[in-house]
Write a protein that holds these residues in place. Structure first.
Motif, PDB file in Angstrom:
ATOM      1  N   ALA A 165      14.401   0.579  18.956  1.00  0.00           N
ATOM      2  CA  ALA A 165      14.729  -0.524  18.050  1.00  0.00           C
ATOM      3  C   ALA A 165      13.497  -1.016  17.295  1.00  0.00           C
ATOM      4  O   ALA A 165      12.383  -1.031  17.825  1.00  0.00           O
ATOM      5  N   ILE A 166      13.724  -1.442  16.055  1.00  0.00           N
ATOM      6  CA  ILE A 166      12.655  -1.966  15.202  1.00  0.00           C
ATOM      7  C   ILE A 166      12.738  -3.490  15.227  1.00  0.00           C
ATOM      8  O   ILE A 166      13.663  -4.082  14.688  1.00  0.00           O
ATOM      9  N   ARG A 167      11.769  -4.093  15.846  1.00  0.00           N
ATOM     10  CA  ARG A 167      11.809  -5.532  16.129  1.00  0.00           C
ATOM     11  C   ARG A 167      11.381  -6.409  14.957  1.00  0.00           C
ATOM     12  O   ARG A 167      11.826  -7.536  14.803  1.00  0.00           O
ATOM     13  N   LYS A 168      10.477  -5.886  14.102  1.00  0.00           N
ATOM     14  CA  LYS A 168       9.939  -6.707  13.023  1.00  0.00           C
ATOM     15  C   LYS A 168       9.556  -5.834  11.834  1.00  0.00           C
ATOM     16  O   LYS A 168       9.035  -4.726  12.015  1.00  0.00           O
ATOM     17  N   ILE A 169       9.827  -6.345  10.629  1.00  0.00           N
ATOM     18  CA  ILE A 169       9.374  -5.674   9.414  1.00  0.00           C
ATOM     19  C   ILE A 169       8.699  -6.697   8.510  1.00  0.00           C
ATOM     20  O   ILE A 169       8.997  -7.893   8.572  1.00  0.00           O
ATOM     21  N   ALA A 170       7.776  -6.216   7.654  1.00  0.00           N
ATOM     22  CA  ALA A 170       7.067  -7.108   6.736  1.00  0.00           C
ATOM     23  C   ALA A 170       6.630  -6.313   5.514  1.00  0.00           C
ATOM     24  O   ALA A 170       5.906  -5.314   5.631  1.00  0.00           O
ATOM     25  N   MET A 217       5.775  -2.582   6.465  1.00  0.00           N
ATOM     26  CA  MET A 217       5.307  -2.316   7.829  1.00  0.00           C
ATOM     27  C   MET A 217       6.412  -2.631   8.827  1.00  0.00           C
ATOM     28  O   MET A 217       7.232  -3.528   8.607  1.00  0.00           O
ATOM     29  N   SER A 218       6.425  -1.898   9.935  1.00  0.00           N
ATOM     30  CA  SER A 218       7.435  -2.104  10.974  1.00  0.00           C
ATOM     31  C   SER A 218       6.770  -2.106  12.343  1.00  0.00           C
ATOM     32  O   SER A 218       5.768  -1.432  12.574  1.00  0.00           O
ATOM     33  N   ALA A 219       7.344  -2.879  13.260  1.00  0.00           N
ATOM     34  CA  ALA A 219       6.897  -2.948  14.653  1.00  0.00           C
ATOM     35  C   ALA A 219       8.086  -2.638  15.541  1.00  0.00           C
ATOM     36  O   ALA A 219       9.169  -3.189  15.348  1.00  0.00           O
ATOM     37  N   CYS A 263       4.246  -8.415  13.497  1.00  0.00           N
ATOM     38  CA  CYS A 263       3.290  -7.817  12.578  1.00  0.00           C
ATOM     39  C   CYS A 263       3.186  -8.679  11.322  1.00  0.00           C
ATOM     40  O   CYS A 263       4.114  -9.419  10.978  1.00  0.00           O
ATOM     41  N   ASP A 264       2.048  -8.578  10.647  1.00  0.00           N
ATOM     42  CA  ASP A 264       1.855  -9.313   9.399  1.00  0.00           C
ATOM     43  C   ASP A 264       0.735  -8.655   8.606  1.00  0.00           C
ATOM     44  O   ASP A 264      -0.130  -7.979   9.165  1.00  0.00           O
ATOM     45  N   CYS A 291      -2.136  -7.176  11.066  1.00  0.00           N
ATOM     46  CA  CYS A 291      -2.253  -7.526  12.477  1.00  0.00           C
ATOM     47  C   CYS A 291      -0.926  -7.226  13.166  1.00  0.00           C
ATOM     48  O   CYS A 291       0.146  -7.307  12.550  1.00  0.00           O
ATOM     49  N   THR A 292      -1.006  -6.851  14.431  1.00  0.00           N
ATOM     50  CA  THR A 292       0.180  -6.576  15.245  1.00  0.00           C
ATOM     51  C   THR A 292       0.008  -7.214  16.609  1.00  0.00           C
ATOM     52  O   THR A 292      -1.113  -7.435  17.083  1.00  0.00           O
ATOM     53  N   VAL A 293       1.139  -7.512  17.260  1.00  0.00           N
ATOM     54  CA  VAL A 293       1.094  -8.106  18.593  1.00  0.00           C
ATOM     55  C   VAL A 293       2.216  -7.493  19.421  1.00  0.00           C
ATOM     56  O   VAL A 293       3.263  -7.100  18.887  1.00  0.00           O
TER      57      VAL A 293
END
Length: 345
Positions: free
Chosen positions: A247-252, A262-264, A314-315, A326-328
């Motif tokens: 699963a892709i939790r975050k996109i920006a 970007m994807s996390a 991510c951002d 940056c990613t976390v």
């Protein structure tokens, strides 16, 4: 690249300050957000690495954070106990404002980029609420059809329209809202064929374009001009990015280039993609000009695999060289890195 460990707390969200090029905020939770406290970190980028300038502890886990667009020292956080809190990093350890109207976990917070006087939150109770930092109660509440039967994972203001929002939910719908039109969405799309949609973001250069990401491991690019009138099932994305294993939790979307997103992901990687629909006028020196097809990893530009657990936030940096991000993740790590150092050949 730089790194910082949020020891004892698993990261959920990270965001660059809109005022300072060397400052980040990170929302984190103990015990992966299942039980226990939360912590908001204010991190500084220094020549010697990342340092914690300040932190605030909360009684429940933190799932998101958003810097104020009006006040350089203020950050709003989304908490697991249903509350929304506003901190001023120049003041004491306590929030300067706290609201509690959501009945379940607050999962996202987003500041209005246009009028800058409001922000919105979304919750597992299905609701979207609009707030002013100076008001004791919410300004309005938006409730998707089905109400609390679905979780609203994210809500985000358009960067072009002060009253337009988009939201994504566990019922697989992408919805558009204008609070002036009442409590019902102005348009909706059954976007991921029944799969939960975990994240969305507006393109910073194309007012009609936004993206969604899902547990179905895809990123879909949508053009609002082709969604129809509040009908939805027949709408199709203009592009689809494939390649994540979970699963892709975050996109920006990038603030520097209309084609980069970007994807996390829960597959422990962060990736940067080229959206071919924006490549009529490539705007960055590190865009390859490739025209990705709908096949795995088509359009993949950079891959970051330093995390050892789920990557959930991510951002992009608004400042300086255009490739810094940056990613976390749940591995208690914040990474700051240059996407040009992780280019996929």
């Amino acid at each position: 690249m730089y790194s910082f460990r949020t020891t004892g707390f698993n990261g959920y969200a990270v965001q660059y300050s809109p005022f300072f090029d060397s400052r980040l905020a990170c929302a984190a939770s103990a015990n992966f957000g299942l039980v226990g406290n939360g912590r908001l970190y204010v991190l500084g980028l220094t020549p010697d690495g990342i340092v914690a300038e300040k932190w605030f502890d909360t009684q429940d886990g933190l799932f998101d954070c958003a810097w104020s667009e009006n006040h350089e020292n203020q950050i709003v956080v989304a908490t697991g106990d249903g509350s929304v809190k506003l901190f001023d990093i120049s003041l004491s350890d306590y929030p300067i404002q706290s609201w509690r109207e959501h009945s379940r976990e607050v999962f996202s917070a987003n500041w209005n980029l246009v009028d800058k006087s409001t922000f919105c939150t979304s919750s597992w109770d299905g609701l979207i609420k609009i707030w002013s930092p100076v008001r004791p109660t919410s300004l309005s509440t938006l409730q998707p059809p089905g109400g609390q039967l679905s979780c609203t994972y994210a809500a985000s203001y358009s960067p072009y329209n002060a009253t337009m929002l988009a939201s994504c939910s566990s019922d697989s719908f992408l919805r558009l809202w204008d609070p002036r039109a009442g409590g019902m969405p102005t348009n909706s799309v059954y976007a991921h064929n029944g799969a939960e949609i975990l994240s969305l973001d507006w393109n910073k250069y194309r007012p009609e374009v936004l993206a969604t990401s899902s547990v179905d491991r895809t990123i879909k690019i949508w053009d609002l001009r082709f969604l129809g009138n509040n009908s939805s099932s027949s709408a199709s994305p203009v592009n689809e990015l494939l390649g994540h294993e979970y699963a892709i939790r975050k996109i920006a979307w990038s603030p520097h280039a209309p084609e980069l997103i970007m994807s996390a992901s829960y597959d422990m990687t962060a990736r940067v993609w080229i959206d071919s629909t924006a490549l009529k006028q490539p705007s960055t020196t590190f865009s390859s000009g490739r025209q990705p097809a709908r096949r795995p990893n088509a359009g993949l530009r950079s891959l970051w695999d330093k995390h050892t657990e789920f990557v959930v936030g991510c951002d992009w940096s608004l400042w300086g060289a255009e490739g810094w991000v940056c990613t976390v993740g749940w591995d208690e790590m914040v990474w700051v890195w240059d996407v040009r150092s992780a280019v996929v050949q």
